[in-house]
Scaffold this active site. Structure first.
Site, PDB file in Angstrom:
ATOM      1  N   THR A   1       8.265 -12.679  -5.179  1.00 46.07           N
ATOM      2  CA  THR A   1       7.665 -13.881  -4.589  1.00 46.07           C
ATOM      3  C   THR A   1       6.169 -13.681  -4.406  1.00 46.07           C
ATOM      4  O   THR A   1       5.733 -12.688  -3.851  1.00 46.07           O
ATOM      5  CB  THR A   1       8.273 -14.144  -3.211  1.00 46.07           C
ATOM      6  OG1 THR A   1       9.677 -14.175  -3.352  1.00 46.07           O
ATOM      7  CG2 THR A   1       7.779 -15.432  -2.647  1.00 46.07           C
ATOM      8  N   GLN A   2       5.397 -14.614  -4.878  1.00 46.90           N
ATOM      9  CA  GLN A   2       3.972 -14.502  -4.661  1.00 46.90           C
ATOM     10  C   GLN A   2       3.438 -15.639  -3.821  1.00 46.90           C
ATOM     11  O   GLN A   2       2.341 -15.602  -3.316  1.00 46.90           O
ATOM     12  CB  GLN A   2       3.249 -14.473  -5.997  1.00 46.90           C
ATOM     13  CG  GLN A   2       3.565 -13.185  -6.720  1.00 46.90           C
ATOM     14  CD  GLN A   2       3.306 -13.290  -8.186  1.00 46.90           C
ATOM     15  OE1 GLN A   2       2.170 -13.243  -8.607  1.00 46.90           O
ATOM     16  NE2 GLN A   2       4.373 -13.460  -8.949  1.00 46.90           N
TER      17      GLN A   2
END
Lengths: 255, 259, 261
Positions: C33-34
């Site tokens: 997840t960014q």
């Protein structure tokens, strides 16, 4: 000559439905010196008779504090007990770390029960040669659990395991009704008297060969050894005649 | 109206009514943009006396200009009831908590395995190893460890985030460290204090450092923090002090200004 | 990407441009997840003398798009704890499943001491910290409200970095800026908690939800609210409507209503 073919491992049943290796392990418990445990509504107490292998050696440890809320007393192979108590210590710390919750006594007893059971069901393993009494206080109050090499665990009101422990159990059965309402001091005295019952004639409880562990509601598990026991030993066995007299009477009533 | 000033988009590409051109996706694998640290502010302080140690910290927790809470302790007793060791951690609070719990567990296991509590010197070295163990993903904290040494004297150890450590008489850590430390140098180690009446120049002699009594140290800590509160926005709300003596560990809480 | 919840989840088309397909590439290193994608905004909560009130609106935004308008962001765990989620909705749903299996395991084990709010908060903080330490965070800001082991009101928060803290009043995201000052005016400390009644606390939270709806663009006037007390357990209402709205304050603001420019 007769040879038992069913006791080579713990995965083979005998035709009578017995697993001899497990039964032999239970014999190892009976070789260990006696330990007793009692619970009241407010406290859980462990008392143990320590043995030294020879005059020159130190006494074998019998009560191990695990977490601040409970400890165990052992009868049988001390090294096996250490493996189990290390596991219990880890599990207890893990419970506090991940949930900020002291592990429940039923829970921890179950976990060592499961571990012990798996040793009795796979080839090449041997059952633990030790019995444990697990005593302490958790969110649901004071508890005492008994653990056997077979993996059997059960909650007890009072219990004694180890050599000649039948005598201690007899004492505990006779006085069972008193335990629930007992004070901290009385509970320790009962435990010491029960312990005394199991001693052979020529032996005495001394500050050197006795261990006592006490925990209570909002009171941490504390191990008492050596001179800390003088008070209790004096108080318990000073009125020795009194108790034997009482014991004598009740014996008569019983018969 | 904006379109009037907007340079006409190149034909054939999508049109935007906004001044800013779109960022296009870069080629290949994208970079992580997650930054795993934050600064929760606050300040800590440790002073060793002749037969006691005081570890103190404020109780404010911040993120940016917001106050998360006015009570979030950063000074901890570690190693169970018999232990005589306190740890303070300031910086990234989540790392601080994780570090505290690791050292606490180690101290408890030590007590369980050896039947006695760990000495501060041993604990200090262990803490250094824990910090260095995460050299390439550090615990972002300034730790100060306090206790009594084998001779019963007060001991304070201070650390950088990757485990360099040193035993000191006193140390301030965290947001207001640069405000408090010079004050401590002057008031605890008598830096820049000379013995009066010995003349000037080469005649000057540094005032000799001697351990301070407990009452004085407590007052110093309070003064250090109430001054830091005035000049640093991340410090305030409450002052927590843990005082370790041979008799046991005391904990004192005093309110600080909440503005 | 910074970790201030109020700037999460705004992949505005005009700033970020076309949909970025690069994360669909199957080759290359493993992707974590960014940034949060579908997000919930503030969760707010306040302690009172017998328990805790917690609230969050029912909106899940996709950037500036109000994408899902009936998403429940308060989760009842048991009769003494409720968890409120801000931030990424899919991570919330993952945590919801995790908590579900935790509850199942807990009920199967023979421990007759149920996990209370403090246990739950500690557990969640470990999960969040472990994930951030793997550089794969669960992009949420979470409030845990309920009762602790002594049946006292408990309220604490944990975020995507594993940072945890407790306070008589808490709010995530925009709420930390807009609602907390309002809540703290009435409940500044533990002493004030003892003087606050359930009705006062509920009223306070409703008032704060209204302010959030006025000023937080990614909010909704449909919300969930839960009250946790020893007497009544969890009283969770998931379809509340903001009452007594007054947009009079907007009268003079350019850009509101009919006056566009």
């Amino acid at each position: 000559m007769f040879r038992n073919n069913y006791d080579n491992d713990s995965v083979t049943f005998s035709p009578q439905g017995r697993i001899f290796q497990v039964e032999y392990a239970q014999e190892a418990v009976k070789q260990g010196s006696v330990v007793v445990g009692i619970v009241s509504k407010t406290h859980a107490v462990l008392a143990a008779l320590k043995r030294n292998a020879e005059e020159l050696s130190s006494y074998q440890k019998k009560i191990i504090p695990i977490d601040t809320h409970y400890g165990v007393a052992l009868a049988g192979l001390a090294s096996d007990a250490r493996v189990l108590s290390n596991f219990m210590k880890q599990q207890s710390l893990a419970s506090r770390l991940t949930y900020d919750r002291p592990i429940g006594l039923a829970e921890i007893t179950n976990r060592i029960g499961d571990r012990a059971q798996s040793n009795t069901q796979s080839y090449g393993k041997r059952p633990y040669g030790v019995g444990l009494l697990i005593a302490g206080v958790d969110a649901t109050g004071p508890h005492l659990f008994e653990f056997q090499p077979s993996g059997v665990t059960q909650e007890m009101l009072a219990c004694g395991i180890g050599a000649r422990s039948q005598m201690a159990r007899t004492y505990l059965e006779r006085n069972l009704d008193e335990f629930a309402g007992s004070s901290r001091e009385d509970l320790v005295k009962h435990a010491l008297r029960a312990l005394k019952e199991s001693l052979s004639q020529d032996k005495e409880l001394t500050v050197d060969n006795t261990s006592v562990g006490v925990s209570g509601v909002s009171e941490e598990f504390v191990l008492y050894e050596g001179h800390e026991l003088t008070g209790w030993l004096d108080a318990t066995f000073e009125n020795k005649e009194e108790t034997t007299a009482e014991g004598g009477e009740s014996m008569e009533v019983d018969s | 109206m904006a379109s009037v000033f907007h340079p006409g988009p190149p034909s054939g590409t999508p049109k935007y009514s906004f001044a800013q051109q779109p960022n296009t996706a870069s080629e290949g694998a994208r970079q992580h943009s997650f930054y795993p640290y934050t600064d929760n502010g606050g300040s800590t302080l440790g002073i060793a006396g002749a037969d006691f140690t005081i570890i103190a910290g404020d109780t404010r927790s911040t993120s940016g200009y917001s106050i998360n809470t006015r009570y979030c302790p950063k000074v901890f007793r570690i190693g169970g009831p018999e232990s005589r060791i306190a740890l303070s951690v300031v910086g990234f609070a989540a790392d601080g908590d994780a570090l505290k719990e690791r050292l606490d567990t180690i101290l408890k296991m030590y007590k369980y395995q050896h039947g006695k509590t760990m000495s501060v010197a041993a604990c200090a070295q262990r803490l250094s190893h824990i910090l260095y163990g995460k050299r390439f993903f550090p615990y972002y904290v300034h730790a100060i460890l306090g206790g009594l040494d084998e001779e019963g004297k007060g001991a304070v150890y201070s650390y950088d985030p990757v485990g360099s450590y040193e035993r000191e008489q006193c140390r301030a850590g965290g947001a207001a460290a640069s405000l408090i430390m010079p004050f401590l140098d002057n008031q605890v180690n008598y830096k820049n204090q000379c013995i009066p009446g010995r003349g000037t120049g080469h005649e000057l002699r540094q005032r000799v450092q001697e351990p301070l009594p407990r009452k004085d140290v407590e007052q110093l800590v309070e003064d250090a923090f109430s001054s830091a509160v005035e000049r640093h926005i991340e410090v305030g709300d409450g002052l927590q002090m843990i005082i370790i003596t041979s008799k046991g560990i005391e904990e004192i809480y005093k309110p600080l200004k909440k503005d | 990407m910074d970790c201030h919840p109020e700037v999460w989840g705004r992949p505005r088309y005009e700033i970020y441009g076309d949909y970025d397909h690069s994360h669909l590439h199957t080759s290359g290193p493993m992707q974590h997840t960014q940034q949060p994608i579908v997000t919930g905004t503030s969760v707010i909560a306040v302690k009172f003398k017998d328990g805790v009130v917690i609230a969050a609106d029912n909106l899940a935004s996709y950037g500036s798009l109000a994408r899902f308008t009936d998403v429940k962001r308060l989760r009842k765990f048991n009769s003494q704890s409720v968890i409120g989620f801000g931030g990424d909705v899919s991570d919330m749903q993952y945590l919801d499943r995790t908590l579900g299996s935790l509850d199942t395991n807990e009920n199967y084990s023979n421990s007759d001491q149920p996990l209370h709010a403090r246990n739950l908060h500690t557990y969640l903080s470990k999960v969040m910290y472990a994930r951030r330490s793997k550089f794969d965070p669960l992009w949420n800001a979470i409030l845990v409200a309920g009762l602790d082991g002594e049946d006292m009101p408990f309220l604490a928060s944990v975020d995507l970095l594993g940072t945890k803290f407790s306070s008589p009043t808490l709010a995530t995201g925009f709420g930390a800026h807009l609602a907390v000052p309002i809540l703290r005016r009435t409940v500044p400390d533990e002493e004030a908690v003892q003087q606050t009644t359930k009705d006062q606390a509920v009223e306070l939270v409703k008032e704060s939800m209204k302010v959030l709806f006025y000023r937080d663009a990614r909010s909704l006037d449909n919300y969930s609210i839960a009250v946790i007390t020893k007497e009544s357990g969890v009283e969770l209402k998931e379809n509340e409507k903001l009452e007594n709205q007054s947009w009079a304050f907007a009268d003079q603001i350019r850009g509101y209503g009919t006056q566009v420019n």
